[in-house]
Design a protein around this motif. Structure first.
Motif, short mmCIF file in Angstrom:
data_model
loop_
_atom_site.label_atom_id
_atom_site.label_comp_id
_atom_site.label_asym_id
_atom_site.label_seq_id
_atom_site.Cartn_x
_atom_site.Cartn_y
_atom_site.Cartn_z
N VAL A 28 0.83 -1.20 0.00
CA VAL A 28 0.00 0.00 0.00
C VAL A 28 0.87 1.26 0.00
O VAL A 28 0.62 2.21 -0.75
N VAL A 29 1.91 1.25 0.84
CA VAL A 29 2.80 2.41 0.89
C VAL A 29 3.49 2.63 -0.45
O VAL A 29 3.57 3.77 -0.96
N ALA A 30 4.00 1.53 -1.05
CA ALA A 30 4.66 1.66 -2.34
C ALA A 30 3.68 2.13 -3.42
O ALA A 30 4.02 2.98 -4.26
N GLY A 31 2.46 1.60 -3.38
CA GLY A 31 1.45 2.03 -4.35
C GLY A 31 1.10 3.50 -4.21
O GLY A 31 0.99 4.22 -5.22
N LEU A 32 0.92 3.98 -2.97
CA LEU A 32 0.61 5.39 -2.76
C LEU A 32 1.76 6.28 -3.21
O LEU A 32 1.54 7.36 -3.77
N ALA A 33 3.00 5.82 -2.98
CA ALA A 33 4.15 6.61 -3.42
C ALA A 33 4.18 6.71 -4.95
O ALA A 33 4.45 7.79 -5.51
N LEU A 34 3.89 5.61 -5.63
CA LEU A 34 3.86 5.65 -7.10
C LEU A 34 2.75 6.55 -7.62
O LEU A 34 2.94 7.29 -8.59
N VAL A 35 1.58 6.49 -6.96
CA VAL A 35 0.47 7.35 -7.37
C VAL A 35 0.83 8.82 -7.18
O VAL A 35 0.56 9.66 -8.06
N ALA A 36 1.44 9.14 -6.03
CA ALA A 36 1.84 10.52 -5.77
C ALA A 36 2.85 11.00 -6.80
O ALA A 36 2.77 12.14 -7.30
N LEU A 37 3.81 10.13 -7.16
CA LEU A 37 4.81 10.50 -8.16
C LEU A 37 4.16 10.71 -9.52
O LEU A 37 4.49 11.68 -10.23
N ALA A 38 3.22 9.84 -9.88
CA ALA A 38 2.55 9.98 -11.17
C ALA A 38 1.73 11.26 -11.22
O ALA A 38 1.75 11.98 -12.24
N LEU A 39 1.01 11.57 -10.14
CA LEU A 39 0.21 12.80 -10.12
C LEU A 39 1.10 14.04 -10.24
O LEU A 39 0.74 15.01 -10.91
N ARG A 40 2.26 13.99 -9.60
CA ARG A 40 3.18 15.13 -9.70
C ARG A 40 3.66 15.31 -11.13
O ARG A 40 3.73 16.44 -11.65
N GLN A 41 3.99 14.18 -11.80
CA GLN A 41 4.45 14.28 -13.18
C GLN A 41 3.33 14.78 -14.09
O GLN A 41 3.56 15.59 -14.99
N PHE A 42 2.10 14.31 -13.86
CA PHE A 42 0.97 14.78 -14.66
C PHE A 42 0.75 16.28 -14.47
O PHE A 42 0.49 17.01 -15.42
N ALA A 43 0.85 16.72 -13.21
CA ALA A 43 0.64 18.14 -12.93
C ALA A 43 1.72 18.99 -13.59
O ALA A 43 1.44 20.07 -14.14
N ASP A 44 2.97 18.52 -13.54
CA ASP A 44 4.07 19.28 -14.14
C ASP A 44 3.91 19.41 -15.65
O ASP A 44 4.40 20.37 -16.25
N ASN A 45 3.25 18.42 -16.26
CA ASN A 45 3.09 18.44 -17.71
C ASN A 45 1.71 18.91 -18.15
O ASN A 45 1.33 18.76 -19.31
N GLY A 46 0.93 19.45 -17.22
CA GLY A 46 -0.36 20.03 -17.56
C GLY A 46 -1.47 19.03 -17.84
O GLY A 46 -2.52 19.40 -18.36
N GLN A 47 -1.26 17.75 -17.46
CA GLN A 47 -2.28 16.73 -17.74
C GLN A 47 -3.47 16.80 -16.78
O GLN A 47 -4.49 16.16 -17.04
N LEU A 48 -3.31 17.52 -15.68
CA LEU A 48 -4.41 17.64 -14.72
C LEU A 48 -5.21 18.92 -14.92
O LEU A 48 -6.09 19.24 -14.11
N ALA A 49 -4.94 19.65 -15.99
CA ALA A 49 -5.69 20.88 -16.25
C ALA A 49 -7.17 20.58 -16.49
O ALA A 49 -7.52 19.54 -17.08
N ALA A 50 -8.04 21.45 -16.01
CA ALA A 50 -9.48 21.20 -16.06
C ALA A 50 -9.99 21.05 -17.48
O ALA A 50 -10.88 20.21 -17.75
#
Length: 290
Positions: A28-50
């Motif tokens: 669970v900890v490893a999965g949450l860390a990967l999800v957090a890393l993926a969300l950060r990368q998406f945000a940096d590349n504008g993939q989370l824009a509304a």
């Protein structure tokens, strides 16, 4: 294995449960860390824009995906029905007293279990048409899935049949039933109840295997997501939505399997308690003999 809750495996002991809890926590900890890393990368590349997610709030987008989900459900239901029917036949074949039935059934199960479902899809897609057998698009997906999963269902049913006390079959034979009728009327209903959670879990796996439909261009959910991503150029968003749909469906099926397993365990516990209550004490048996 006599209890309905111990059909396919023994219950883990204290050490095994502790190791399972530790492994689960680390996962669970490893999965949450990967999800957090993926969300950060998406945000940096504008993939989370509304504006990139706004199209998925419209009905035409969801109607197209739901059409793909309907096609997935149709392929899964037909494959499950065929796989279960073939699995029952193969399980009975493996338990047959006749070698000429038992050996081919065992060979089918052992061989097919080692062959990837994708390879069977390629055989149906490319090899069979060379010999004049060109199946419709729907069956190019359903047939290999049914052939592959029949072996898995056969092992589930075989475990369930072997978990039923042998006295049940012998009692049926004693009252004049043939072996086939005793198996069909007495043993199989009990075996099916005991392995129902495993059947649901295997069905969930088959539902995921329908994603191989993109190989044959069958318009199931994943293939529909691929077409939609090529149209709207929202690759990450589309596949994340498709993954979320698969996650919700399989989580519901997994929950159903756990519920059925717990219900079977409670039923087995009540049955044991009733048998213990009906069992006469030593004093009562001594008094009866006197």
């Amino acid at each position: 294995m006599s209890g309905g809750s111990r059909v396919l495996f023994d219950a883990p002991g204290p050490r095994a449960r502790r190791r399972i809890r530790i492994a689960t926590a680390l996962s669970v900890v490893a999965g949450l860390a990967l999800v957090a890393l993926a969300l950060r990368q998406f945000a940096d590349n504008g993939q989370l824009a509304a504006e990139r997610w706004r199209p998925f709030g419209t009905w035409p987008m969801w109607r197209y995906l739901l059409d793909g989900l309907r096609a997935t459900a149709e392929a899964a239901v037909v494959s499950i029905a065929l796989s279960m029917a073939a699995g029952i036949v193969l399980a009975l074949g493996r338990l047959s007293p006749h070698r000429w039935i038992r050996l081919p059934s065992a060979a089918y199960v052992e061989v097919v279990r080692t062959i990837p479902a994708l390879l069977l899809v390629y055989i149906v897609l490319f090899a069979l048409p060379k010999y004049g057998l060109d199946l419709p698009l729907f069956w190019k997906l359903v047939v290999p899935l049914s052939v592959s999963n029949a072996a898995a269902f056969a092992e589930v049913f075989r475990a369930g049949i072997r978990s039923v006390e042998r006295g049940q079959l012998e009692a049926g034979l004693a009252v004049g039933l043939t072996r086939g009728r005793a198996m069909r009327m007495i043993v199989l209903p009990q075996a099916a109840r005991r392995v129902l959670p495993s059947l649901v879990s295997q069905s969930a796996g088959l539902l995921k295997d329908t994603s191989l439909g993109f190989v044959v261009s069958y318009s199931e959910l994943l293939y529909s997501g691929k077409v939609l991503a090529n149209y709207n150029h929202l690759l990450i968003q589309t596949y994340l939505v498709v993954a979320l749909v698969y996650l919700v469906i399989n989580a519901a099926l997994s929950k159903a399997a756990r519920t059925l397993e717990e219900r079977n365990a409670r039923g087995a516990g009540r049955g044991r308690a009733q048998r213990l209550r009906r069992k006469p004490s030593l004093r009562e048996r001594g008094g009866a003999r006197a």
